[in-house]
Design a protein around this motif. Structure first.
Motif, PDB file in Angstrom:
ATOM      1  N   GLU A  48       0.844  -1.212   0.000  1.00 55.02           N
ATOM      2  CA  GLU A  48       0.000   0.000   0.000  1.00 55.02           C
ATOM      3  C   GLU A  48       0.876   1.257   0.000  1.00 55.02           C
ATOM      4  O   GLU A  48       0.614   2.213  -0.727  1.00 55.02           O
ATOM      5  CB  GLU A  48      -0.914   0.003   1.233  1.00 55.02           C
ATOM      6  CG  GLU A  48      -2.015  -1.024   1.215  1.00 55.02           C
ATOM      7  CD  GLU A  48      -3.179  -0.628   0.327  1.00 55.02           C
ATOM      8  OE1 GLU A  48      -3.550   0.555   0.301  1.00 55.02           O
ATOM      9  OE2 GLU A  48      -3.701  -1.517  -0.368  1.00 55.02           O
ATOM     10  N   VAL A  49       1.915   1.229   0.826  1.00 56.93           N
ATOM     11  CA  VAL A  49       2.830   2.372   0.891  1.00 56.93           C
ATOM     12  C   VAL A  49       3.530   2.557  -0.452  1.00 56.93           C
ATOM     13  O   VAL A  49       3.706   3.681  -0.930  1.00 56.93           O
ATOM     14  CB  VAL A  49       3.857   2.179   2.025  1.00 56.93           C
ATOM     15  CG1 VAL A  49       4.921   3.273   1.994  1.00 56.93           C
ATOM     16  CG2 VAL A  49       3.156   2.168   3.382  1.00 56.93           C
ATOM     17  N   LYS A  50       3.903   1.459  -1.079  1.00 54.52           N
ATOM     18  CA  LYS A  50       4.604   1.538  -2.371  1.00 54.52           C
ATOM     19  C   LYS A  50       3.741   2.204  -3.438  1.00 54.52           C
ATOM     20  O   LYS A  50       4.240   3.008  -4.243  1.00 54.52           O
ATOM     21  CB  LYS A  50       5.018   0.149  -2.849  1.00 54.52           C
ATOM     22  CG  LYS A  50       5.815   0.162  -4.170  1.00 54.52           C
ATOM     23  CD  LYS A  50       6.196  -1.234  -4.613  1.00 54.52           C
ATOM     24  CE  LYS A  50       7.136  -1.190  -5.811  1.00 54.52           C
ATOM     25  NZ  LYS A  50       6.557  -0.507  -6.992  1.00 54.52           N
ATOM     26  N   THR A  51       2.451   1.896  -3.468  1.00 54.13           N
ATOM     27  CA  THR A  51       1.586   2.503  -4.487  1.00 54.13           C
ATOM     28  C   THR A  51       1.566   4.022  -4.364  1.00 54.13           C
ATOM     29  O   THR A  51       1.485   4.733  -5.365  1.00 54.13           O
ATOM     30  CB  THR A  51       0.140   1.970  -4.401  1.00 54.13           C
ATOM     31  OG1 THR A  51      -0.432   2.319  -3.135  1.00 54.13           O
ATOM     32  CG2 THR A  51       0.092   0.467  -4.589  1.00 54.13           C
ATOM     33  N   CYS A  52       1.669   4.524  -3.122  1.00 57.07           N
ATOM     34  CA  CYS A  52       1.681   5.978  -2.906  1.00 57.07           C
ATOM     35  C   CYS A  52       3.065   6.550  -3.174  1.00 57.07           C
ATOM     36  O   CYS A  52       3.210   7.638  -3.735  1.00 57.07           O
ATOM     37  CB  CYS A  52       1.248   6.289  -1.484  1.00 57.07           C
ATOM     38  SG  CYS A  52      -0.429   5.726  -1.133  1.00 57.07           S
ATOM     39  N   HIS A  53       4.091   5.806  -2.794  1.00 52.82           N
ATOM     40  CA  HIS A  53       5.468   6.232  -3.069  1.00 52.82           C
ATOM     41  C   HIS A  53       5.693   6.350  -4.565  1.00 52.82           C
ATOM     42  O   HIS A  53       6.379   7.264  -5.043  1.00 52.82           O
ATOM     43  CB  HIS A  53       6.434   5.212  -2.444  1.00 52.82           C
ATOM     44  CG  HIS A  53       7.875   5.584  -2.570  1.00 52.82           C
ATOM     45  ND1 HIS A  53       8.663   5.178  -3.626  1.00 52.82           N
ATOM     46  CD2 HIS A  53       8.681   6.340  -1.779  1.00 52.82           C
ATOM     47  CE1 HIS A  53       9.881   5.654  -3.468  1.00 52.82           C
ATOM     48  NE2 HIS A  53       9.921   6.365  -2.364  1.00 52.82           N
ATOM     49  N   GLU A 230      -8.852  -1.485   3.771  1.00 57.61           N
ATOM     50  CA  GLU A 230      -9.460  -1.278   2.453  1.00 57.61           C
ATOM     51  C   GLU A 230      -8.357  -1.236   1.402  1.00 57.61           C
ATOM     52  O   GLU A 230      -7.545  -0.308   1.383  1.00 57.61           O
ATOM     53  CB  GLU A 230     -10.238   0.032   2.429  1.00 57.61           C
ATOM     54  CG  GLU A 230     -10.961   0.324   1.123  1.00 57.61           C
ATOM     55  CD  GLU A 230     -12.118  -0.619   0.866  1.00 57.61           C
ATOM     56  OE1 GLU A 230     -12.412  -0.844  -0.325  1.00 57.61           O
ATOM     57  OE2 GLU A 230     -12.704  -1.134   1.825  1.00 57.61           O
ATOM     58  N   PRO A 231      -8.276  -2.236   0.506  1.00 53.99           N
ATOM     59  CA  PRO A 231      -7.212  -2.239  -0.503  1.00 53.99           C
ATOM     60  C   PRO A 231      -7.236  -0.963  -1.343  1.00 53.99           C
ATOM     61  O   PRO A 231      -8.281  -0.543  -1.828  1.00 53.99           O
ATOM     62  CB  PRO A 231      -7.532  -3.474  -1.362  1.00 53.99           C
ATOM     63  CG  PRO A 231      -8.343  -4.361  -0.474  1.00 53.99           C
ATOM     64  CD  PRO A 231      -9.138  -3.433   0.388  1.00 53.99           C
ATOM     65  N   GLY A 232      -6.075  -0.335  -1.479  1.00 54.36           N
ATOM     66  CA  GLY A 232      -5.981   0.878  -2.280  1.00 54.36           C
ATOM     67  C   GLY A 232      -6.499   2.121  -1.606  1.00 54.36           C
ATOM     68  O   GLY A 232      -6.555   3.191  -2.215  1.00 54.36           O
ATOM     69  N   GLY A 233      -6.864   2.019  -0.312  1.00 54.70           N
ATOM     70  CA  GLY A 233      -7.456   3.164   0.380  1.00 54.70           C
ATOM     71  C   GLY A 233      -6.512   4.343   0.511  1.00 54.70           C
ATOM     72  O   GLY A 233      -6.897   5.494   0.278  1.00 54.70           O
ATOM     73  N   PHE A 234      -5.269   4.075   0.863  1.00 56.94           N
ATOM     74  CA  PHE A 234      -4.268   5.130   1.044  1.00 56.94           C
ATOM     75  C   PHE A 234      -4.050   5.875  -0.269  1.00 56.94           C
ATOM     76  O   PHE A 234      -4.141   7.111  -0.340  1.00 56.94           O
ATOM     77  CB  PHE A 234      -2.970   4.482   1.548  1.00 56.94           C
ATOM     78  CG  PHE A 234      -1.889   5.450   1.971  1.00 56.94           C
ATOM     79  CD1 PHE A 234      -2.163   6.782   2.247  1.00 56.94           C
ATOM     80  CD2 PHE A 234      -0.587   5.009   2.112  1.00 56.94           C
ATOM     81  CE1 PHE A 234      -1.157   7.664   2.645  1.00 56.94           C
ATOM     82  CE2 PHE A 234       0.432   5.872   2.505  1.00 56.94           C
ATOM     83  CZ  PHE A 234       0.138   7.198   2.762  1.00 56.94           C
ATOM     84  N   LYS A 235      -3.827   5.141  -1.339  1.00 51.55           N
ATOM     85  CA  LYS A 235      -3.598   5.753  -2.651  1.00 51.55           C
ATOM     86  C   LYS A 235      -4.844   6.489  -3.132  1.00 51.55           C
ATOM     87  O   LYS A 235      -4.758   7.587  -3.699  1.00 51.55           O
ATOM     88  CB  LYS A 235      -3.202   4.678  -3.668  1.00 51.55           C
ATOM     89  CG  LYS A 235      -2.947   5.219  -5.067  1.00 51.55           C
ATOM     90  CD  LYS A 235      -2.605   4.105  -6.034  1.00 51.55           C
ATOM     91  CE  LYS A 235      -2.393   4.630  -7.449  1.00 51.55           C
ATOM     92  NZ  LYS A 235      -2.103   3.541  -8.419  1.00 51.55           N
ATOM     93  N   GLY A 236      -6.018   5.897  -2.896  1.00 57.86           N
ATOM     94  CA  GLY A 236      -7.269   6.514  -3.356  1.00 57.86           C
ATOM     95  C   GLY A 236      -7.490   7.885  -2.742  1.00 57.86           C
ATOM     96  O   GLY A 236      -7.879   8.829  -3.437  1.00 57.86           O
ATOM     97  N   ILE A 237      -7.221   8.011  -1.453  1.00 56.98           N
ATOM     98  CA  ILE A 237      -7.422   9.296  -0.776  1.00 56.98           C
ATOM     99  C   ILE A 237      -6.444  10.332  -1.313  1.00 56.98           C
ATOM    100  O   ILE A 237      -6.791  11.505  -1.514  1.00 56.98           O
ATOM    101  CB  ILE A 237      -7.289   9.136   0.747  1.00 56.98           C
ATOM    102  CG1 ILE A 237      -8.412   8.229   1.262  1.00 56.98           C
ATOM    103  CG2 ILE A 237      -7.358  10.484   1.448  1.00 56.98           C
ATOM    104  CD1 ILE A 237      -8.203   7.731   2.671  1.00 56.98           C
ATOM    105  N   LEU A 238      -5.205   9.916  -1.577  1.00 58.24           N
ATOM    106  CA  LEU A 238      -4.226  10.840  -2.147  1.00 58.24           C
ATOM    107  C   LEU A 238      -4.673  11.331  -3.521  1.00 58.24           C
ATOM    108  O   LEU A 238      -4.317  12.419  -3.955  1.00 58.24           O
ATOM    109  CB  LEU A 238      -2.858  10.165  -2.254  1.00 58.24           C
ATOM    110  CG  LEU A 238      -2.095  10.008  -0.930  1.00 58.24           C
ATOM    111  CD1 LEU A 238      -0.898   9.107  -1.112  1.00 58.24           C
ATOM    112  CD2 LEU A 238      -1.653  11.363  -0.398  1.00 58.24           C
TER     113      LEU A 238
END
Length: 249
Positions: A48-53, A230-238
């Motif tokens: 999850e962190v990688k998708t945002c990074h 929630e899969p993809g939640g961190f990236k989705g909010i960004l």
């Protein structure tokens, strides 16, 4: 617009924040085990962190230690409070090292930075050095809290977020935001889309401890509460999507 063009447009969209603090509890790393570290769960969070990074977002992290040891519980069972809190700080270092290993397994350069010096395993906290790591797109995991007893990792996350000039704190939990009562026990619980710092304090909504909320309020630092499950939640909010609660002025 074709599906491929839509996907390309989504990928090229600018993230809502350029530098953020991700605060997660130690319990988030234990999966369904009830104690300790669950490697598949640690790896899932690392992905999850990688998708945002990969979006170019500069990421700081603070991880609690409750999956290994909680200072307050140790104190409640008769242990001297300062000793118990220091043991809790050491637990956060163990979690930080586990997350560092998982992130580096994803190809992300990561630094564990401890408020308690332990040079063989991690770097000491030096603000300018930590900022430089972020500028070089390294993930910085801040461990050992503030280095002081009687302060929680929530307060440590808010302190470091301010020192690193983060634009928001992302608080990953098991629910998709802040509710007026426990949604696990009350079917009529209502989720807030937005809530003020003062309401969080006055209604004791349990987002973070009072010291952390007051520190965020005094420095105008928004807190985004979302579901880490929630899969993809961190990236989705960004990307400006998803379900969450924003705590702000």
């Amino acid at each position: 617009m074709s599906e491929a063009q839509t996907e390309s447009s989504a990928q090229s969209a600018e993230p809502a924040f350029k530098r953020v603090m991700l605060k997660i509890s130690g319990e988030a790393l234990m999966g369904d085990q009830g104690f300790g570290l669950h490697p598949p769960t640690v790896e899932r969070i690392a992905r999850e962190v990688k998708t945002c990074h990969d979006l170019g977002v500069e990421i700081c992290m603070v991880i609690g230690g409750g999956n290994i040891f909680r200072g307050l519980q140790g104190s409640a069972q008769g242990m001297e409070r300062t000793t118990a809190d220091y043991m809790g700080m050491l637990a956060t270092v163990m979690n930080a090292l586990a997350m560092q290993s998982a992130l580096e397994g994803q190809g992300i350069h990561t630094r564990v930075i401890s408020a308690i010096p332990m040079d063989q395993v991690c770097e000491p906290y030096i603000r300018r050095r930590a900022v430089r790591h972020l500028e070089k797109k390294r993930v910085c995991i801040f461990a050992a809290g503030t280095g002081n007893p009687y302060f929680t990792t929530d307060t440590a996350a808010t302190l470091r977020a301010n020192e690193m000039s983060c634009e928001a704190i992302f608080k990953g939990t098991k629910v998709d935001g802040v509710y007026d009562k426990d949604p696990a026990k009350n079917d009529d619980a209502v989720r807030y889309d937005n809530v003020s710092y003062d309401d969080v304090l006055q209604k004791r909504l349990g987002v973070m401890d009072a010291s952390a909320i007051a520190l965020a309020r005094d420095n105008n630092l928004p807190i985004i509460v979302f579901s880490l499950d929630e899969p993809g939640g961190f990236k989705g909010i960004l990307a400006g999507e998803g379900t969450y609660t924003k705590v702000a002025g």
